[in-house]
Scaffold this motif. Structure first.
Motif, PDB file in Angstrom:
ATOM      1  N   PRO A   2     -99.207  21.983  25.676  1.00 15.27           N
ATOM      2  CA  PRO A   2     -98.406  21.806  26.891  1.00 15.27           C
ATOM      3  C   PRO A   2     -96.963  21.378  26.646  1.00 15.27           C
ATOM      4  CG  PRO A   2    -100.584  20.853  27.181  1.00 15.27           C
ATOM      5  CD  PRO A   2    -100.475  21.241  25.740  1.00 15.27           C
ATOM      6  N   ALA A   3     -96.728  20.526  25.651  1.00 15.59           N
ATOM      7  CA  ALA A   3     -95.362  20.073  25.383  1.00 15.59           C
ATOM      8  C   ALA A   3     -94.498  21.219  24.868  1.00 15.59           C
ATOM      9  CB  ALA A   3     -95.377  18.924  24.380  1.00 15.59           C
ATOM     10  N   ILE A   4     -95.071  22.035  23.985  1.00 20.06           N
ATOM     11  CA  ILE A   4     -94.333  23.190  23.470  1.00 20.06           C
ATOM     12  C   ILE A   4     -94.105  24.203  24.585  1.00 20.06           C
ATOM     13  CG2 ILE A   4     -94.443  25.145  21.884  1.00 20.06           C
ATOM     14  CD1 ILE A   4     -95.889  23.324  19.900  1.00 20.06           C
ATOM     15  N   ALA A   5     -95.142  24.426  25.391  1.00 19.75           N
ATOM     16  CA  ALA A   5     -95.011  25.376  26.491  1.00 19.75           C
ATOM     17  C   ALA A   5     -93.932  24.933  27.474  1.00 19.75           C
ATOM     18  CB  ALA A   5     -96.351  25.519  27.212  1.00 19.75           C
ATOM     19  N   ARG A   6     -93.852  23.637  27.717  1.00 19.48           N
ATOM     20  CA  ARG A   6     -92.850  23.118  28.658  1.00 19.48           C
ATOM     21  C   ARG A   6     -91.435  23.384  28.140  1.00 19.48           C
ATOM     22  NH1 ARG A   6     -89.034  21.725  31.000  1.00 19.48           N
ATOM     23  NH2 ARG A   6     -88.845  20.211  32.706  1.00 19.48           N
ATOM     24  N   GLN A   7     -91.211  23.144  26.846  1.00 16.31           N
ATOM     25  CA  GLN A   7     -89.876  23.404  26.308  1.00 16.31           C
ATOM     26  C   GLN A   7     -89.582  24.903  26.291  1.00 16.31           C
ATOM     27  OE1 GLN A   7     -88.397  21.293  22.884  1.00 16.31           O
ATOM     28  NE2 GLN A   7     -87.135  23.029  22.241  1.00 16.31           N
ATOM     29  N   PHE A   8     -90.575  25.703  25.908  1.00 18.65           N
ATOM     30  CA  PHE A   8     -90.382  27.145  25.877  1.00 18.65           C
ATOM     31  C   PHE A   8     -90.040  27.662  27.270  1.00 18.65           C
ATOM     32  CE2 PHE A   8     -92.443  31.333  24.141  1.00 18.65           C
ATOM     33  CZ  PHE A   8     -91.179  31.910  24.069  1.00 18.65           C
ATOM     34  N   ALA A   9     -90.712  27.123  28.284  1.00 19.02           N
ATOM     35  CA  ALA A   9     -90.424  27.533  29.660  1.00 19.02           C
ATOM     36  C   ALA A   9     -89.004  27.161  30.060  1.00 19.02           C
ATOM     37  CB  ALA A   9     -91.429  26.892  30.617  1.00 19.02           C
ATOM     38  N   GLU A  10     -88.580  25.976  29.698  1.00 18.21           N
ATOM     39  CA  GLU A  10     -87.218  25.527  29.998  1.00 18.21           C
ATOM     40  C   GLU A  10     -86.194  26.467  29.362  1.00 18.21           C
ATOM     41  OE1 GLU A  10     -84.265  22.726  31.385  1.00 18.21           O
ATOM     42  OE2 GLU A  10     -86.389  22.193  31.399  1.00 18.21           O
ATOM     43  N   VAL A  11     -86.409  26.771  28.080  1.00 21.96           N
ATOM     44  CA  VAL A  11     -85.486  27.655  27.367  1.00 21.96           C
ATOM     45  C   VAL A  11     -85.504  29.053  27.980  1.00 21.96           C
ATOM     46  CG1 VAL A  11     -85.058  28.773  25.144  1.00 21.96           C
ATOM     47  CG2 VAL A  11     -85.633  26.340  25.228  1.00 21.96           C
ATOM     48  N   THR A  12     -86.688  29.533  28.317  1.00 23.23           N
ATOM     49  CA  THR A  12     -86.821  30.875  28.886  1.00 23.23           C
ATOM     50  C   THR A  12     -86.125  30.988  30.232  1.00 23.23           C
ATOM     51  OG1 THR A  12     -88.940  31.290  27.763  1.00 23.23           O
ATOM     52  CG2 THR A  12     -88.475  32.571  29.757  1.00 23.23           C
ATOM     53  N   PHE A  13     -86.496  30.127  31.159  1.00 22.50           N
ATOM     54  CA  PHE A  13     -86.074  30.306  32.550  1.00 22.50           C
ATOM     55  C   PHE A  13     -84.660  29.817  32.831  1.00 22.50           C
ATOM     56  CE2 PHE A  13     -90.736  30.560  33.041  1.00 22.50           C
ATOM     57  CZ  PHE A  13     -90.787  31.800  33.662  1.00 22.50           C
ATOM     58  N   ARG A  14     -84.082  29.075  31.896  1.00 19.55           N
ATOM     59  CA  ARG A  14     -82.688  28.662  32.070  1.00 19.55           C
ATOM     60  C   ARG A  14     -81.722  29.443  31.161  1.00 19.55           C
ATOM     61  NH1 ARG A  14     -82.870  24.709  35.679  1.00 19.55           N
ATOM     62  NH2 ARG A  14     -84.388  23.001  35.549  1.00 19.55           N
ATOM     63  N   SER A  15     -82.242  30.415  30.455  1.00 17.72           N
ATOM     64  CA  SER A  15     -81.382  31.192  29.559  1.00 17.72           C
ATOM     65  C   SER A  15     -80.470  32.123  30.353  1.00 17.72           C
ATOM     66  CB  SER A  15     -82.231  32.013  28.588  1.00 17.72           C
ATOM     67  OG  SER A  15     -83.028  32.946  29.292  1.00 17.72           O
ATOM     68  N   ASP A  16     -79.354  32.454  29.754  1.00 12.96           N
ATOM     69  CA  ASP A  16     -78.415  33.408  30.351  1.00 12.96           C
ATOM     70  C   ASP A  16     -77.818  34.245  29.224  1.00 12.96           C
ATOM     71  OD1 ASP A  16     -76.525  34.873  31.682  1.00 12.96           O
ATOM     72  OD2 ASP A  16     -75.582  33.166  32.694  1.00 12.96           O
ATOM     73  N   ASN A  17     -78.346  35.446  29.066  1.00 10.39           N
ATOM     74  CA  ASN A  17     -77.911  36.336  27.991  1.00 10.39           C
ATOM     75  C   ASN A  17     -77.175  37.563  28.523  1.00 10.39           C
ATOM     76  OD1 ASN A  17     -80.878  35.194  26.840  1.00 10.39           O
ATOM     77  ND2 ASN A  17     -79.140  35.088  25.432  1.00 10.39           N
ATOM     78  N   ARG A  18     -76.630  37.446  29.714  1.00 10.01           N
ATOM     79  CA  ARG A  18     -75.938  38.600  30.300  1.00 10.01           C
ATOM     80  C   ARG A  18     -74.766  39.045  29.429  1.00 10.01           C
ATOM     81  NH1 ARG A  18     -74.776  36.382  36.214  1.00 10.01           N
ATOM     82  NH2 ARG A  18     -74.458  34.488  34.940  1.00 10.01           N
ATOM     83  N   ALA A  19     -74.045  38.110  28.830  1.00 14.00           N
ATOM     84  CA  ALA A  19     -72.881  38.461  28.016  1.00 14.00           C
ATOM     85  C   ALA A  19     -73.271  39.157  26.722  1.00 14.00           C
ATOM     86  CB  ALA A  19     -72.062  37.209  27.698  1.00 14.00           C
ATOM     87  N   ASP A  20     -74.556  39.054  26.338  1.00 11.88           N
ATOM     88  CA  ASP A  20     -74.998  39.663  25.086  1.00 11.88           C
ATOM     89  C   ASP A  20     -75.381  41.129  25.254  1.00 11.88           C
ATOM     90  OD1 ASP A  20     -74.960  37.224  23.382  1.00 11.88           O
ATOM     91  OD2 ASP A  20     -76.459  36.539  24.828  1.00 11.88           O
ATOM     92  N   LEU A  21     -75.609  41.572  26.483  1.00 12.50           N
ATOM     93  CA  LEU A  21     -76.078  42.937  26.695  1.00 12.50           C
ATOM     94  C   LEU A  21     -75.068  43.966  26.204  1.00 12.50           C
ATOM     95  CD1 LEU A  21     -77.632  42.690  30.295  1.00 12.50           C
ATOM     96  CD2 LEU A  21     -78.740  42.272  28.093  1.00 12.50           C
ATOM     97  N   GLY A  22     -73.813  43.733  26.490  1.00 14.06           N
ATOM     98  CA  GLY A  22     -72.781  44.699  26.139  1.00 14.06           C
ATOM     99  C   GLY A  22     -72.493  44.799  24.658  1.00 14.06           C
TER     100      GLY A  22
END
Length: 268
Positions: free
Chosen positions: A185-205
């Motif tokens: 659960p602790a790892i999943a919680r951090q992974f979820a935080e990193v996943t759902f707060r990520s912003d990689n829009r600038a990397d697409l181009g």
């Protein structure tokens, strides 16, 4: 530690295949087993690489470093370490959900290691922004993470069937629930935080390798608007909208997923 051991790497197919190696990566709360209906079908002609992100499946849990994995870049670095250790170049990377952005970051860092990207249900940003629809408000993500904190197993039981979709096939939601519940659960919680707060829009181009985007026709995690956004912002990319519904076509529609990837390999 060896990246192969750390990430519980499993290799299928001929060691010296003429066709490019294919690397399959799983998403949040999952492990390499989620590719069992798709990946082995490529092993006749391709070297197939399956692995678990650190903190998932049969990976070495002791290797989980909260600082290293505080961004998706830590997971992208793991992928590159794997490719270096296995001495692989020109691979086709197939990433599901958040793993799609991990592979994209790795390909931007070392494009010679990749000949193509297959992004399955990708999202560069889950939270809505001005002029951008990600599918979730900031408050909804806050509430999701709070519910993870308060009752991870309860959250898993409630959310996994929603993420999977295909309510007429409850065994699929049950499998994803069980996968979530096997994660620390602790790892999943951090992974979820990193996943759902990520912003990689600038990397697409910045992507410079051929890219296939596989979008499910109905997906609460990565809506069709997000797939269209990725297609519009990744140079030269191809978007294929699957008949499949839900967020895990590798489980719910493996035949269609296999056919789409195969088509990309033939033309890419």
């Amino acid at each position: 530690m060896s990246a192969v051991l750390r990430n519980n790497v499993r290799l299928l197919g001929p060691e010296n295949a003429a066709a490019p190696a294919i690397v399959f990566a799983h998403g949040f709360g999952c492990d390499q087993n989620m590719w069992r209906f798709v990946a082995p079908r490529f092993a006749g002609q391709h070297r197939v690489v399956l692995f678990d992100h650190v903190g998932a499946g049969g990976s070495d849990l002791k290797a989980f470093d909260p600082q290293r994995y505080s961004t998706l870049g830590g997971y992208a670095d793991d992928l590159l370490e794997l490719l270096h250790e296995l001495d692989l170049h020109g691979v086709v990377f197939v990433g599901h959900s958040v793993a799609a952005m991990m592979g994209l970051l790795a390909a931007n860092a070392e494009p010679d290691r990749f000949s193509g990207l297959v992004l399955v249900g990708p999202s560069p940003r889950y939270i809505d922004d001005e002029g951008y629809y990600g599918g979730f408000s900031a408050n909804e993500i806050d509430e999701l993470l709070e519910s993870l904190d308060s009752n991870y197993l309860g959250w898993s039981s409630a959310m996994a069937p929603v993420i999977m979709g295909n309510a007429d096939r409850p065994e699929l939601g049950e499998e994803l629930t069980n996968s979530f519940c096997r994660t620390d659960p602790a790892i999943a919680r951090q992974f979820a935080e990193v996943t759902f707060r990520s912003d990689n829009r600038a990397d697409l181009g910045k992507v410079s390798v051929p890219t296939l985007i596989l979008q499910c026709s109905e997906d609460v995690i990565a809506p069709r608007e997000v797939g269209a956004y990725c297609n519009a912002n990744i140079p030269g990319s191809t978007l294929v909208v699957l008949d499949a519904t839900g967020h895990c076509p590798n489980l719910s529609a493996p035949e269609e997923t296999f056919a789409a990837i195969s088509g990309f390999l033939r033309t890419g």
